[in-house]
Every structure is written in C-alpha cells, then in structure tokens.
Design an enzyme around this catalytic site. Structure first.
Site: not given
Length: 365
Positions: A59, A61, A193, A213, A216, A296
């Site tokens: 982590h 820290e 994304r 999707l 890239r 959509g």
C-alpha cells in the site's frame, strides 16, 4: 481562527494535495483496491512518499515508510484514505505507521469498508498518535467514488456516457453514427473506460456496431498496466453471435441472458436474467465498483428512469442531424413533473466538442 491555526491548515492542505496527486498515478491499475497516496513530512521536508500501484502490491504507506526509513520517527504522515486495519494480501498499514513511530497522521477521508471503518484511526489513537481526519476530504473522495459508494451502499458508482449532436441526436435514422464527435472526444472516452471495472451495453448496440468497448489508447499511461474493464452485455434473448468482436477476449466478457453452453466453453461469465439494479448488485459482488454505461437510447433511458445513474457524461458535437435522426433518450413523459433534472458540475471543451458532467438533481420540480 488564529493566524497560527490557519497556517497549519494550509500546510496540511499543501501536503495532502501532494498525496492526492500521487494517488492518481494508480487510477488505471489498482482495481479493485482504492487509489491511495501517502506523503511523510518531517521538519517541513518530504522524507518519504508513495502510492498504491496495484492490488496485491504494498500500500501507499508502505512505500512512503520504506523511503523515509528512520526519518519517519516523529514525522507527520498524510494519507488520502484511512489506513487499513486488517490483514489481507498485505499487513495493516495502521500498525505499520505505529511501528515506524510517526507522531501525527493526517487523513483525508474515512474508509467505509467494514474491515476498516474507523478501526485504522482507532489503532493510531490508541498508540498515542495525533490523528486529524477531513483535510481535503472532497478532493480525496473523487479518487474513489466507486469504492466509497460500494462499501457504503452495496451498489457501484454508475456513469452514463452519451454523445450527441446539438439537437440531441445520436445517429441517423439508418443507424449510421460514425462519427458525430471528433477524435479528441473519442479518445477522452477511453479514460472513463479505464477507470471503470465494467462497461455495460445492450445487445442492440453490439449487433449494430460490433463494438469492442475496451481501452485501446490512453495518454500518459502504459496500456499493459491497465486493468481492462469487464464488458457486460445485457442479452435477455440470447442473441449474441459467437462471431462478435467483443468475444475476441472472452475472459473479460460477462453476459446477462439465458445460459448458453457455447459461451461457457469460451470462458464467458454468464449472469441470470435480472433487473438492472440486481445486475449492479451482482457486479459489486464481483468487486466491480465503477460502472460505465455505453448503450443505446432504450437502455440508457431505463437506467435513468430507475434512478441508477450517479453521473451523466455528455459529449455534445457542434452539428445538427435533423429531426428524423435517432434521439439520445426515448423516455415518453407527458407532464413537467416527470422530467429528470440534473445539476451541471463541469463543462470542458474537448477538441471541437463540449463535455458536460452532470449529476441527478435531488430537487423536486
């Protein structure tokens, strides 16, 4: 407030802002862990700093304490999220700060994870360490909107992305939509994304666009270090063709629909047909805390009408497509009381397009 106190507050804010900048370096790679930065300061000088780069690695820290070494004794540690208090893949950071002998810990925001939730602060206080919580809290929360919401409510943070013309159209009547927005805006979408654990779309979008999707292209980021989002397809009637491009990497695809043995053989995760809210709950169980919807009008409208959207990201291109073109949303409201209102949080020019960031308004009409 005394001049001295004001000076101390400003000093804390300066170092915490540095910790926030560090935390942002892990925004594409830490999932499902939160983004965290840490700065250790002694006698007005940085003696150690670090950020959490990837799940399973130390982590923030730990990196900061390693760099500080013996200089951590009596120093002040600035951490963007409450230090963890439990043993997971790594030991608890709260105990690490205690063992290093820091004198003060300044925390930007508390961790709602039930495994932490105040326990990290309590460990520090019991060791006699001075603890301050809430410095640059709102800025730090922006680092981990999904993680914080999921731990607090059991649902991921949902962003809905749309791209439209000035007259609110997303495609011609024929379905032709390439391209309404410019290349800069399309590249900008890659960021949303990349910070998402999953991208949700509907089967109609997959059939119409044969979309991937995935991420890239990203500026100032190594694609190999990015945790690619899961692509979640809502396919209630089982119409996803096995030739779809999105199945080129089936291990990152999830499909909600009737069970299909051919998808199982590919390694696709299959979800039972369920409500939109239950889909989100299921994704949270998969440790997916940030969701991006790219779909959509029908599916986008459904998420909005069920009050499941936390943030609307709308790209508006300087063009008109005409009244026969397809609308951005297809809600059929008959009175003003049914309208869905938003608060504008940010306006940014991206190339020739405008990006609006909005959140649902809680005010009644």
């Amino acid at each position: 407030m005394s001049e001295l106190n004001q000076q101390l507050i400003q000093e804390h804010q300066v170092w915490m802002q540095r910790a926030i900048v560090l935390a942002q370096q892990g925004q594409y790679s830490t999932r499902p862990n939160p983004n965290v930065g840490c700065v250790i300061v002694k006698d007005g000088q940085v003696v150690g700093e670090g950020f959490h780069p990837q799940a399973g690695q130390p982590h923030a820290e730990v990196f900061a304490l390693r760099q500080a070494g013996d200089l951590a004794q009596g120093a002040t540690a600035y951490v963007t999220l409450e230090p963890c208090a439990h043993y997971g893949r790594t030991p608890p950071c709260a105990k690490g700060l205690v063992e290093a002998g820091v004198a003060k810990v300044v925390v930007a925001c508390s961790d709602p994870n039930p495994l932490v939730a105040g326990k990290g602060v309590e460990i520090l206080k019991q060791a006699g360490i001075d603890v301050i919580v809430g410095v640059c809290e709102e800025e730090a929360k922006q680092l981990n909107l999904g993680f914080l919401k999921a731990m607090s409510t059991g649902l991921p943070y949902v962003r809905l992305k749309v791209a439209s013309s000035l007259d609110g159209r997303t495609a011609m009547a024929s379905g032709e939509s390439k391209w309404i927005t410019g290349p800069e805006a399309r590249r900008d979408v890659q960021h949303w994304r990349a910070i998402s654990g999953a991208v949700i779309t509907g089967i109609e979008t997959v059939l119409a666009d044969d979309c991937l999707l995935n991420v890239r292209e990203l500026q100032h980021a190594n694609l190999e270090q990015i945790v690619q989002p899961k692509r979640v397809i809502l396919d209630r009637q089982g119409r996803l063709p096995l030739t779809a491009k999105i199945l080129q990497n089936p291990e990152t695809v999830m499909v909600m629909g009737p069970f299909r043995s051919e998808l199982a053989r590919l390694g696709v995760v299959q979800l039972d047909v369920q409500s939109l809210k239950d889909v989100l709950k299921t994704l949270k169980d998969f440790q997916i805390y940030d969701v991006l919807i790219e779909a959509g009008a029908t599916l986008s409208t459904a998420f909005l009408k069920e009050n499941l959207v936390d943030e609307l990201i709308s790209y508006v291109a300087p063009t008109f497509l005409g009244q026969s073109a397809r609308a951005m949303f297809n809600a059929d409201f008959v009175s003003m009381t049914e309208q869905l209102r938003f608060k504008l949080k940010e306006v940014t020019q991206i190339g020739d397009d405008i990006r609006l960031k909005l959140i649902p308004s809680q005010e009644s009409v």
